[in-house]
Design an enzyme around this catalytic site. Structure first.
Site, mmCIF file in Angstrom:
data_model
loop_
_atom_site.group_PDB
_atom_site.id
_atom_site.type_symbol
_atom_site.label_atom_id
_atom_site.label_comp_id
_atom_site.label_asym_id
_atom_site.label_seq_id
_atom_site.Cartn_x
_atom_site.Cartn_y
_atom_site.Cartn_z
ATOM 1 N N TYR A 141 -4.241 97.220 35.446
ATOM 2 C CA TYR A 141 -4.730 96.981 36.798
ATOM 3 C C TYR A 141 -3.757 96.134 37.621
ATOM 4 C CZ TYR A 141 -9.548 98.783 36.776
ATOM 5 O OH TYR A 141 -10.655 99.578 36.784
ATOM 6 N N LYS A 191 -5.828 100.883 21.544
ATOM 7 C CA LYS A 191 -5.218 102.185 21.259
ATOM 8 C C LYS A 191 -3.919 101.889 20.517
ATOM 9 C CE LYS A 191 -5.271 106.700 21.665
ATOM 10 N NZ LYS A 191 -6.296 107.575 21.068
ATOM 11 N N ASP A 223 -10.963 105.813 21.990
ATOM 12 C CA ASP A 223 -11.623 107.131 22.030
ATOM 13 C C ASP A 223 -12.811 107.155 21.068
ATOM 14 O OD1 ASP A 223 -9.762 106.916 19.973
ATOM 15 O OD2 ASP A 223 -9.055 108.989 20.111
ATOM 16 N N ASP A 247 -13.356 98.753 31.807
ATOM 17 C CA ASP A 247 -13.956 99.359 33.000
ATOM 18 C C ASP A 247 -14.736 100.610 32.591
ATOM 19 O OD1 ASP A 247 -14.386 99.918 35.773
ATOM 20 O OD2 ASP A 247 -12.791 101.412 35.661
ATOM 21 N N ASP A 251 -19.217 101.097 31.881
ATOM 22 C CA ASP A 251 -20.082 102.045 32.598
ATOM 23 C C ASP A 251 -20.870 102.886 31.599
ATOM 24 O OD1 ASP A 251 -19.256 101.274 35.128
ATOM 25 O OD2 ASP A 251 -19.023 103.332 35.836
#
Ligand code: IPM
Ligand code: MG
Length: 359
Positions: A141, A191, A223, A247, A251
């Site tokens: 970000y 990751k 994942d 982020d 959600d």
């Protein structure tokens, strides 16, 4: 001495839902001896309309002076055509960066009354109580270089996924300490099979874990974490991850509880000063219609009292009042089932206030 809270209603449903929190604060001041003063300022699209900036200097200064910030929501279709540098979302990123709010806490708790609103089967989610901790001021970000430029006669876009050791360490300590206060299980999401930056993340978490022998640390690729969240979310206690993965996963976790209209969040600096906001957005489609669910914002106020003002007892009072209101059958449209009657934003706020006046 009285404490100062800066209220930033923002855009869309922001003004309606933050009003609910202000009403609750008034009860806490009048009835429970809380000494809090509030100030209100513009942020996001409404600030842009006023002065051409989504995060005006005056708002930023008030935020720096306050003991905590309560934000409604920013953004809406009206401002989508604007340049990315002055879009409402830029205000959020600016506040996070300027106030050094590196630790973002996003609890996903299932209210059993609302279990039917979840997209998962009841047995997968009953009793769900998960905390996602997202690093909020670093990673892709904020990484530089970033941009879009011409290379070999074509446009190339690029961002940089970067974390310094110190940034990983400070979020790791927040995560381990949060796990210590809960079931003592921490899952770090990365990751590391592909990205060196997250291999470093994983190594640092392993190094720091020796300082927290009572916390069980595990690692999961992002994942797989996304899959596990919708397969068997109750396996998690605390999850910690970087800015972008957080982020996305937060959600996903929010939806497990049935309504994003119920979930608060806290963004904290190293001294627990923070900005508190509902996870949901500005919902421009229902703005001004007295339809929005104010619960996530009122729960954000509870987190503000708990983390930034040290008022745990009052935080619990708010949470209990909301529980009682739900138990009594009050539902806003977003959490009402097809055969249930729903109430508006002001009725829901009044129900919470009346509940607090009873105790
Ligand atoms: C969030 C939001 C923000 C983010 C946007 C609005 C900039 O999605 O708080 O999760 O991506 O961090
Ligand atoms: Mg998001």
């Amino acid at each position: 001495m009285s404490k100062k809270i800066l209220i930033l209603p923002g855009d869309g449903i922001g003004p309606e839902i933050t009003q609910a929190a202000v009403d609750v604060l008034q009860v806490l001041n009048n009835k429970f001896g809380l000494k809090v003063e509030t100030e209100t300022a513009l942020v996001g699209g409404s600030a842009y309309d006023d002065c051409g900036q989504p995060l005006p200097e005056t708002t930023l200064n008030l935020a720096k002076e306050a003991d905590a910030v309560l934000l409604g929501a920013v953004g809406g279709p009206k401002w989508e055509p604007l340049d990315i540098a002055v879009r409402p979302e830029k205000a959020l990123l600016g506040l996070r960066e300027e106030l050094s709010l590196f630790a973002n806490l996003r609890p996903a708790i299932l209210y059993n009354y609302l279990a039917n609103a979840s997209s998962l089967k009841y047995d997968r989610i009953s009793g769900l109580d998960l905390l996602i901790i997202r690093e909020l001021t670093g990673g892709i970000y904020f990484g530089k270089p970033r941009g879009v430029e011409m290379r070999n006669n074509e446009r190339v876009g690029f961002n940089t996924y970067i974390y310094a050791e110190s940034e990983i360490k400070r979020i790791a300590h927040v995560a381990f300490q949060s796990a210590q206060k809960r079931q003592k299980r921490l899952c770090s999401v990365d990751k590391a099979n592909v990205l060196e930056v997250t291999e470093l993340w994983r190594n640092i978490f392993n190094e720091i874990s020796s300082q927290y022998p009572d916390v069980e640390l595990t690692h999961m690729y992002v994942d797989n974490a996304a899959m596990q969240l919708v397969r068997a979310p109750k396996q998690f206690d605390v999850m910690v991850t970087g800015n972008m993965f957080g982020d996305i996963l937060s959600d996903c976790a929010a939806m497990l509880t049935g309504s994003i209209g119920m979930l608060p969040s806290a963004s904290l600096d190293a001294n627990n000063k923070g900005m508190f906001e509902p996870i949901h957005g500005s919902a421009p489609d229902i703005a001004g219609n007295n339809q929005a669910n104010p619960i996530a914002t009122v729960l954000s106020l509870a987190m503000l009292l708990r983390y930034s003002l040290g008022e745990e007892t009052l935080a619990v009072k708010i949470e209990e009042a909301i529980d009682a209101v739900l138990a009594n059958g009050y539902r806003t449209a977003d959490i009402a089932l097809a055969d249930e009657k729903s109430v508006g934003t002001t009725e829901m706020s009044q129900a919470i206030v009346s509940e607090l006046l009873k105790v």
